[in-house]
Design a protein around this motif. Structure first.
Motif, mmCIF file in Angstrom:
data_model
loop_
_atom_site.group_PDB
_atom_site.id
_atom_site.type_symbol
_atom_site.label_atom_id
_atom_site.label_comp_id
_atom_site.label_asym_id
_atom_site.label_seq_id
_atom_site.Cartn_x
_atom_site.Cartn_y
_atom_site.Cartn_z
ATOM 1 N N LEU A 52 41.447 62.049 35.149
ATOM 2 C CA LEU A 52 41.569 63.377 35.737
ATOM 3 C C LEU A 52 40.640 64.380 35.072
ATOM 4 C CD1 LEU A 52 45.462 63.561 36.119
ATOM 5 C CD2 LEU A 52 43.776 63.192 37.928
ATOM 6 N N ASN A 53 40.118 64.036 33.908
ATOM 7 C CA ASN A 53 39.203 64.919 33.184
ATOM 8 C C ASN A 53 37.879 64.186 32.954
ATOM 9 O OD1 ASN A 53 40.991 67.371 32.303
ATOM 10 N ND2 ASN A 53 42.226 65.560 31.906
ATOM 11 N N LEU A 54 37.142 64.004 34.024
ATOM 12 C CA LEU A 54 35.899 63.241 33.953
ATOM 13 C C LEU A 54 34.773 64.132 33.436
ATOM 14 C CD1 LEU A 54 36.243 61.287 37.310
ATOM 15 C CD2 LEU A 54 36.588 60.400 35.012
ATOM 16 N N ALA A 55 34.871 64.466 32.173
ATOM 17 C CA ALA A 55 33.853 65.309 31.546
ATOM 18 C C ALA A 55 32.778 64.428 30.916
ATOM 19 C CB ALA A 55 34.487 66.207 30.490
ATOM 20 N N PHE A 56 31.524 64.796 31.162
ATOM 21 C CA PHE A 56 30.416 64.019 30.608
ATOM 22 C C PHE A 56 29.172 64.889 30.505
ATOM 23 C CE2 PHE A 56 26.507 61.647 31.697
ATOM 24 C CZ PHE A 56 26.389 60.906 30.531
ATOM 25 N N LYS A 57 28.446 64.688 29.419
ATOM 26 C CA LYS A 57 27.153 65.341 29.237
ATOM 27 C C LYS A 57 26.204 64.332 28.610
ATOM 28 C CE LYS A 57 24.812 69.215 26.977
ATOM 29 N NZ LYS A 57 24.979 70.400 26.097
ATOM 30 N N CYS A 58 25.083 64.087 29.276
ATOM 31 C CA CYS A 58 24.110 63.125 28.752
ATOM 32 C C CYS A 58 23.463 63.688 27.488
ATOM 33 C CB CYS A 58 23.046 62.823 29.802
ATOM 34 S SG CYS A 58 21.815 61.624 29.227
ATOM 35 N N LEU A 59 23.544 62.921 26.405
ATOM 36 C CA LEU A 59 22.961 63.334 25.128
ATOM 37 C C LEU A 59 21.557 62.776 24.934
ATOM 38 C CD1 LEU A 59 26.111 62.887 22.851
ATOM 39 C CD2 LEU A 59 25.328 64.930 24.065
ATOM 40 N N LYS A 60 21.061 62.065 25.964
ATOM 41 C CA LYS A 60 19.697 61.506 25.943
ATOM 42 C C LYS A 60 19.466 60.580 24.745
ATOM 43 C CE LYS A 60 17.589 65.294 28.552
ATOM 44 N NZ LYS A 60 18.869 65.928 28.920
ATOM 45 N N ILE A 149 37.719 57.051 40.826
ATOM 46 C CA ILE A 149 36.603 57.114 39.888
ATOM 47 C C ILE A 149 37.123 57.199 38.456
ATOM 48 C CG2 ILE A 149 34.604 58.463 39.146
ATOM 49 C CD1 ILE A 149 34.204 56.992 41.757
ATOM 50 N N THR A 150 36.543 56.389 37.599
ATOM 51 C CA THR A 150 36.870 56.422 36.179
ATOM 52 C C THR A 150 35.581 56.177 35.396
ATOM 53 O OG1 THR A 150 38.290 55.488 34.454
ATOM 54 C CG2 THR A 150 37.411 53.952 36.089
ATOM 55 N N PHE A 151 35.683 56.017 34.088
ATOM 56 C CA PHE A 151 34.496 55.737 33.290
ATOM 57 C C PHE A 151 34.223 54.235 33.248
ATOM 58 C CE2 PHE A 151 35.617 59.904 31.378
ATOM 59 C CZ PHE A 151 34.414 60.541 31.616
ATOM 60 N N HIS A 152 32.949 53.894 33.245
ATOM 61 C CA HIS A 152 32.530 52.500 33.143
ATOM 62 C C HIS A 152 33.030 51.933 31.805
ATOM 63 C CE1 HIS A 152 29.880 49.029 32.715
ATOM 64 N NE2 HIS A 152 29.562 49.159 33.988
ATOM 65 N N PRO A 153 33.568 50.702 31.796
ATOM 66 C CA PRO A 153 34.084 50.122 30.540
ATOM 67 C C PRO A 153 33.060 50.118 29.414
ATOM 68 C CG PRO A 153 34.768 48.796 32.413
ATOM 69 C CD PRO A 153 33.808 49.819 32.949
ATOM 70 N N TRP A 154 31.799 49.797 29.725
ATOM 71 C CA TRP A 154 30.763 49.808 28.683
ATOM 72 C C TRP A 154 30.571 51.219 28.149
ATOM 73 C CZ3 TRP A 154 26.223 52.210 27.550
ATOM 74 C CH2 TRP A 154 25.398 51.620 26.583
ATOM 75 N N GLY A 161 28.584 60.697 25.066
ATOM 76 C CA GLY A 161 28.625 61.902 25.886
ATOM 77 C C GLY A 161 29.910 62.076 26.668
ATOM 78 N N ILE A 162 30.777 61.054 26.653
ATOM 79 C CA ILE A 162 32.040 61.144 27.383
ATOM 80 C C ILE A 162 32.965 62.147 26.692
ATOM 81 C CG2 ILE A 162 34.161 59.878 27.921
ATOM 82 C CD1 ILE A 162 32.503 57.481 28.595
ATOM 83 N N GLY A 163 33.549 63.032 27.493
ATOM 84 C CA GLY A 163 34.450 64.044 26.956
ATOM 85 C C GLY A 163 33.756 65.330 26.568
ATOM 86 N N ILE A 164 32.426 65.362 26.715
ATOM 87 C CA ILE A 164 31.657 66.562 26.381
ATOM 88 C C ILE A 164 31.257 67.269 27.675
ATOM 89 C CG2 ILE A 164 29.550 67.424 25.281
ATOM 90 C CD1 ILE A 164 29.632 65.057 23.427
ATOM 91 N N GLY A 165 31.270 68.570 27.652
ATOM 92 C CA GLY A 165 30.867 69.321 28.834
ATOM 93 C C GLY A 165 32.033 69.577 29.774
ATOM 94 N N GLU A 166 31.701 70.039 30.965
ATOM 95 C CA GLU A 166 32.711 70.384 31.954
ATOM 96 C C GLU A 166 33.087 69.163 32.790
ATOM 97 O OE1 GLU A 166 34.262 73.270 32.327
ATOM 98 O OE2 GLU A 166 33.174 74.066 30.590
ATOM 99 N N PRO A 167 34.368 69.049 33.180
ATOM 100 C CA PRO A 167 34.767 67.951 34.073
ATOM 101 C C PRO A 167 34.059 68.066 35.422
ATOM 102 C CG PRO A 167 36.688 68.994 33.065
ATOM 103 C CD PRO A 167 35.507 69.870 32.759
ATOM 104 N N LEU A 168 33.979 66.957 36.129
ATOM 105 C CA LEU A 168 33.368 66.970 37.455
ATOM 106 C C LEU A 168 34.123 67.922 38.376
ATOM 107 C CD1 LEU A 168 32.763 63.152 38.119
ATOM 108 C CD2 LEU A 168 31.096 64.837 37.341
ATOM 109 N N ASN A 169 33.372 68.711 39.132
ATOM 110 C CA ASN A 169 34.032 69.528 40.147
ATOM 111 C C ASN A 169 34.208 68.696 41.416
ATOM 112 O OD1 ASN A 169 31.575 69.639 41.683
ATOM 113 N ND2 ASN A 169 30.865 71.315 40.365
ATOM 114 N N ASP A 170 34.812 69.273 42.431
ATOM 115 C CA ASP A 170 35.129 68.510 43.644
ATOM 116 C C ASP A 170 33.876 67.973 44.327
ATOM 117 O OD1 ASP A 170 37.779 68.971 43.206
ATOM 118 O OD2 ASP A 170 37.947 70.646 44.616
ATOM 119 N N ASP A 171 32.827 68.789 44.392
ATOM 120 C CA ASP A 171 31.591 68.341 45.042
ATOM 121 C C ASP A 171 30.944 67.194 44.268
ATOM 122 O OD1 ASP A 171 31.890 70.196 47.047
ATOM 123 O OD2 ASP A 171 30.625 71.712 46.070
ATOM 124 N N GLU A 172 30.917 67.311 42.949
ATOM 125 C CA GLU A 172 30.334 66.255 42.119
ATOM 126 C C GLU A 172 31.147 64.971 42.227
ATOM 127 O OE1 GLU A 172 28.365 68.956 38.533
ATOM 128 O OE2 GLU A 172 30.491 68.402 38.471
#
Length: 218
Positions: A52-60, A149-154, A161-172
């Motif tokens: 329910l909190n699919l927050a993610f930010k790519c840290l490159k 939708i959930t996070f990929h097991p790997w 980057g999981i848990g960082i940033g804002e959760p996905l909005n409805d459009d995303e």
């Protein structure tokens, strides 16, 4: 009560009851099973909260680009053809299905030829075909499950980057769901169009060139 208890003699009834666990032992078993059930429920609750909190930010960090072998589906190839990037097809190879691909019922699937540094388009710490990257890359670190939708097991094990940033909005979220369903649908349909892709790859490379071997297996 054991089967046949009512039709048994008193002595047989007594012997059947002695075979049952004593009440204290039964209570211990029930308590252990209750604790296990509670632990499983807590795990499920944690998984649901993460979903329910699919927050993610790519840290490159590039870890996914260096280590993951990603599937390529028909929509990816169509995008490259329409964009005039037939050269990208020279990096595509067919690989024997293992792991997740085998569980989908596939014998083979298509992917990039992996180099020692990972994806051939991961250069200088960046994706050199970012605008044309495959669906699997656009979908990462998310995955589609029967519950949504959930996070990929790997990614859960390796992506910082999981848990960082804002959760996905409805459009995303809708966009991610569309990507996930498209990839799953086209992977399941792969046996019906794999011959077409092989012929296209052969045409791009020329009749004398075989598919390049991959250096890593999924």
């Amino acid at each position: 009560m054991p089967l046949g208890y009512l039709s048994a003699s008193p002595s047989q009834q007594s012997s059947q009851f002695t075979a049952l666990p004593e009440l204290p032992t039964l209570a211990v078993v029930l308590r252990a099973r209750r604790r296990k059930l509670e632990r499983n429920f807590i795990r499920f609750e944690e998984w649901l909260i993460r979903g329910l909190n699919l927050a993610f930010k790519c840290l490159k960090c590039g870890k996914c680009c260096r280590e993951l072998v990603i599937p390529i589906v028909l929509s990816d190839i169509e995008l490259w053809v329409k964009s005039g990037r037939l050269d990208l097809l020279t990096y595509v190879t067919e690989r024997e299905a293992r792991g997740w691909a085998r569980r989908l019922g596939l014998e083979h699937y298509f992917t990039f030829v992996m180099r020692r540094g990972g994806c051939p388009f991961y250069r200088g710490g960046l994706c050199s075909i970012y605008r044309l990257r495959p669906i699997a890359c656009r979908l990462f670190p998310f995955a589609y499950s029967p519950l949504g939708i959930t996070f990929h097991p790997w990614a859960e094990r390796n992506c910082m980057g999981i848990g960082i940033g804002e959760p996905l909005n409805d459009d995303e979220l809708r966009e991610i769901e569309l990507l996930a369903k498209t990839m799953l649908r086209e992977l399941l349909a792969l046996p019906y169009y794999s011959t077409f892709i092989k012929e296209l790859l052969m045409e791009v490379r020329g009749p004398s060139k075989a598919l390049p071997p991959g250096e890593a297996d999924a």
